[in-house]
Design an enzyme around this catalytic site. Structure first.
Site, mmCIF file in Angstrom:
data_model
loop_
_atom_site.group_PDB
_atom_site.id
_atom_site.type_symbol
_atom_site.label_atom_id
_atom_site.label_comp_id
_atom_site.label_asym_id
_atom_site.label_seq_id
_atom_site.Cartn_x
_atom_site.Cartn_y
_atom_site.Cartn_z
ATOM 1 N N SER A 11 -4.211 4.359 -8.914
ATOM 2 C CA SER A 11 -3.020 5.147 -8.598
ATOM 3 C C SER A 11 -1.801 4.281 -8.301
ATOM 4 C CB SER A 11 -3.284 6.050 -7.387
ATOM 5 O OG SER A 11 -4.313 6.961 -7.681
ATOM 6 N N CYS A 12 -1.999 2.977 -8.223
ATOM 7 C CA CYS A 12 -0.929 2.048 -7.855
ATOM 8 C C CYS A 12 -0.376 1.358 -9.099
ATOM 9 C CB CYS A 12 -1.480 1.006 -6.880
ATOM 10 S SG CYS A 12 -0.360 -0.368 -6.540
ATOM 11 N N GLY A 13 0.935 1.468 -9.328
ATOM 12 C CA GLY A 13 1.563 0.846 -10.480
ATOM 13 C C GLY A 13 1.407 -0.662 -10.507
ATOM 14 N N ARG A 16 -2.115 -1.359 -11.581
ATOM 15 C CA ARG A 16 -2.285 -1.094 -13.018
ATOM 16 C C ARG A 16 -1.651 -2.198 -13.857
ATOM 17 N NH1 ARG A 16 -0.719 4.072 -11.392
ATOM 18 N NH2 ARG A 16 1.325 3.807 -12.399
#
Length: 143
Positions: A11-13, A16
């Site tokens: 969920s964390c950019g 990712r």
């Protein structure tokens, strides 16, 4: 087993982007989704020591129960903070990457380039369009 491990939150950019950058370098890492499989207290201690950070340096404030638990207060010991991370894995800042060259909290995501066991890595574009160039990549000047 892969030589590279990422403690990842999909969920964390930043997490990712770091994972994509590792894969862009031609490495398929061992991915540990630490919210589903939290590291043990001993693993956390090892990651913190290997990364050369403090327990507080691993804490994430944004989007976590940091404020409601009053974790900014100096009264908490490192052991107590580790217990809080164990109870609320979202408090662990991410991503943490372990390679044969070291352990890093990879914020920003391109910090991973310092510890990848390959290189240089070709230019990479993050999700937001920002271009990342490995400092080890030779760029020919324009004539």
């Amino acid at each position: 087993m892969s030589e590279v491990t990422i403690y990842h939150n999909p969920s964390c950019g930043t997490s990712r982007n770091t994972l994509a950058l590792i894969r862009h370098a031609g490495i398929e890492p061992r991915v540990i989704e630490y919210l589903k499989t939290p590291p043990s207290k001993d693993e956390l201690r090892r990651l913190i020591a290997d990364a050369g950070i403090t327990v507080r340096g691993l804490l994430r404030e944004k989007g976590t129960p940091y404020a409601e638990l009053n974790l900014g207060h100096a009264k908490w010991t490192d052991e107590q903070l580790l217990d809080f991370i164990g109870q609320h894995p979202i408090l662990m800042n991410r991503p943490v990457v372990v390679t044969p060259l070291g352990t890093r909290l990879c914020r920003p995501s391109e910090a991973v380039l310092e510890i990848l066991p390959v290189g240089p890595v070709a230019p990479f574009t993050k999700e937001d369009g920002e271009q990342v160039t490995d400092p080890g990549t030779r760029v020919e000047p324009r004539s």
